[in-house]
Write a protein that holds these residues in place. Sequence first.
Motif, PDB file in Angstrom:
ATOM      1  N   SER A  29      16.500 -16.401  50.413  1.00  0.00           N
ATOM      2  CA  SER A  29      17.498 -16.042  50.793  1.00  0.00           C
ATOM      3  C   SER A  29      17.511 -15.181  52.178  1.00  0.00           C
ATOM      4  O   SER A  29      16.582 -14.583  52.751  1.00  0.00           O
ATOM      5  CB  SER A  29      18.232 -14.874  49.811  1.00  0.00           C
ATOM      6  OG  SER A  29      17.808 -14.108  49.606  1.00  0.00           O
ATOM      7  N   ASN A  30      18.471 -14.437  52.898  1.00  0.00           N
ATOM      8  CA  ASN A  30      19.015 -14.379  54.395  1.00  0.00           C
ATOM      9  C   ASN A  30      18.971 -12.664  53.441  1.00  0.00           C
ATOM     10  O   ASN A  30      19.375 -11.609  54.089  1.00  0.00           O
ATOM     11  CB  ASN A  30      20.280 -14.572  54.643  1.00  0.00           C
ATOM     12  CG  ASN A  30      19.521 -15.752  55.433  1.00  0.00           C
ATOM     13  OD1 ASN A  30      18.800 -15.851  55.848  1.00  0.00           O
ATOM     14  ND2 ASN A  30      20.823 -16.326  55.805  1.00  0.00           N
ATOM     15  N   ASN A  31      18.949 -12.129  52.451  1.00  0.00           N
ATOM     16  CA  ASN A  31      19.645 -11.217  52.234  1.00  0.00           C
ATOM     17  C   ASN A  31      17.940  -9.632  51.945  1.00  0.00           C
ATOM     18  O   ASN A  31      17.826  -9.185  50.938  1.00  0.00           O
ATOM     19  CB  ASN A  31      20.005 -10.828  50.502  1.00  0.00           C
ATOM     20  CG  ASN A  31      20.371  -9.254  49.858  1.00  0.00           C
ATOM     21  OD1 ASN A  31      21.304  -7.992  51.057  1.00  0.00           O
ATOM     22  ND2 ASN A  31      21.019  -8.688  49.414  1.00  0.00           N
ATOM     23  N   TYR A  32      17.633  -9.877  53.061  1.00  0.00           N
ATOM     24  CA  TYR A  32      15.697  -8.836  53.315  1.00  0.00           C
ATOM     25  C   TYR A  32      15.785  -8.588  53.984  1.00  0.00           C
ATOM     26  O   TYR A  32      16.893  -8.047  54.632  1.00  0.00           O
ATOM     27  CB  TYR A  32      14.920 -10.217  52.804  1.00  0.00           C
ATOM     28  CG  TYR A  32      14.945 -11.098  53.870  1.00  0.00           C
ATOM     29  CD1 TYR A  32      15.312 -12.263  54.178  1.00  0.00           C
ATOM     30  CD2 TYR A  32      13.771 -10.419  54.638  1.00  0.00           C
ATOM     31  CE1 TYR A  32      14.859 -12.933  55.143  1.00  0.00           C
ATOM     32  CE2 TYR A  32      13.173 -11.336  55.509  1.00  0.00           C
ATOM     33  CZ  TYR A  32      13.999 -12.125  56.381  1.00  0.00           C
ATOM     34  OH  TYR A  32      13.672 -12.888  57.065  1.00  0.00           O
ATOM     35  N   ARG A  52      16.679  -4.565  58.147  1.00  0.00           N
ATOM     36  CA  ARG A  52      17.747  -5.550  57.178  1.00  0.00           C
ATOM     37  C   ARG A  52      18.259  -7.049  58.114  1.00  0.00           C
ATOM     38  O   ARG A  52      17.913  -6.527  59.376  1.00  0.00           O
ATOM     39  CB  ARG A  52      18.652  -5.017  56.947  1.00  0.00           C
ATOM     40  CG  ARG A  52      18.426  -3.445  55.941  1.00  0.00           C
ATOM     41  CD  ARG A  52      19.654  -2.768  55.844  1.00  0.00           C
ATOM     42  NE  ARG A  52      20.586  -3.064  54.277  1.00  0.00           N
ATOM     43  CZ  ARG A  52      21.794  -3.581  53.993  1.00  0.00           C
ATOM     44  NH1 ARG A  52      22.497  -2.996  54.614  1.00  0.00           N
ATOM     45  NH2 ARG A  52      22.052  -4.606  53.052  1.00  0.00           N
ATOM     46  N   TRP A  53      17.858  -7.306  57.456  1.00  0.00           N
ATOM     47  CA  TRP A  53      18.517  -9.323  58.322  1.00  0.00           C
ATOM     48  C   TRP A  53      19.505  -8.919  58.817  1.00  0.00           C
ATOM     49  O   TRP A  53      20.229  -9.521  59.711  1.00  0.00           O
ATOM     50  CB  TRP A  53      17.440  -9.984  56.786  1.00  0.00           C
ATOM     51  CG  TRP A  53      18.541 -10.891  57.379  1.00  0.00           C
ATOM     52  CD1 TRP A  53      19.838 -12.521  57.696  1.00  0.00           C
ATOM     53  CD2 TRP A  53      17.679 -11.988  57.897  1.00  0.00           C
ATOM     54  NE1 TRP A  53      19.452 -13.346  58.249  1.00  0.00           N
ATOM     55  CE2 TRP A  53      17.747 -13.257  58.362  1.00  0.00           C
ATOM     56  CE3 TRP A  53      16.463 -12.535  58.900  1.00  0.00           C
ATOM     57  CZ2 TRP A  53      17.602 -14.323  59.213  1.00  0.00           C
ATOM     58  CZ3 TRP A  53      16.194 -13.409  59.503  1.00  0.00           C
ATOM     59  CH2 TRP A  53      16.235 -14.483  59.747  1.00  0.00           C
ATOM     60  N   SER A  54      20.488  -8.705  57.880  1.00  0.00           N
ATOM     61  CA  SER A  54      21.868  -8.906  58.246  1.00  0.00           C
ATOM     62  C   SER A  54      22.449  -7.563  59.657  1.00  0.00           C
ATOM     63  O   SER A  54      22.345  -7.925  60.697  1.00  0.00           O
ATOM     64  CB  SER A  54      22.688  -8.275  57.265  1.00  0.00           C
ATOM     65  OG  SER A  54      22.736  -6.821  56.752  1.00  0.00           O
ATOM     66  N   GLN A  99      14.090  -7.549  48.940  1.00  0.00           N
ATOM     67  CA  GLN A  99      15.349  -8.279  48.422  1.00  0.00           C
ATOM     68  C   GLN A  99      16.233  -7.286  48.762  1.00  0.00           C
ATOM     69  O   GLN A  99      16.104  -5.905  47.383  1.00  0.00           O
ATOM     70  CB  GLN A  99      15.061  -9.071  48.119  1.00  0.00           C
ATOM     71  CG  GLN A  99      15.268 -10.308  47.485  1.00  0.00           C
ATOM     72  CD  GLN A  99      15.266 -11.591  48.202  1.00  0.00           C
ATOM     73  OE1 GLN A  99      16.101 -11.068  48.696  1.00  0.00           O
ATOM     74  NE2 GLN A  99      14.328 -12.334  49.114  1.00  0.00           N
ATOM     75  N   GLY A 100      17.293  -6.715  48.997  1.00  0.00           N
ATOM     76  CA  GLY A 100      18.421  -6.375  48.360  1.00  0.00           C
ATOM     77  C   GLY A 100      18.580  -5.165  49.055  1.00  0.00           C
ATOM     78  O   GLY A 100      19.025  -4.247  48.138  1.00  0.00           O
TER      79      GLY A 100
END
Length: 125
Positions: A29-32, A52-54, A99-100
Amino acid sequence: QVQVKESGGALVQPGGSLRLSCTVSGRTSNNYAVGWFRQGPGMEREFVAAIRWSSGLAYGDSAKGRFTISKDNAKNTFSLQMNNLKPEDTATHYCATGQGIILSSLRLRDQYRVWGQGTQVTVSS
């Protein structure tokens, strides 16, 4: 299975620069987020920087003004550019991912589930 691998550690003179790289593979996933921590001899593992990835990043007190964390989305690589290195920066540097992780928790070790083996940075003349 997520894996993390660091590279770039070396012996460098005081005032010099070094760029560490961290490659994350196997993520689903991209949420990391990816963080850098370091541990000197007889010291606790301390937070250096994270991204963060985002969006969003954070720096530890020892890194502010000297280190820069960045990411290359296409290569899944996260870099830590370290400038004006000091002898007290001597440590094993670890990359980790989780993650998250919310922005305010980026500096917390227990938020990161997967850790690399570490790469040694030695600052000495």
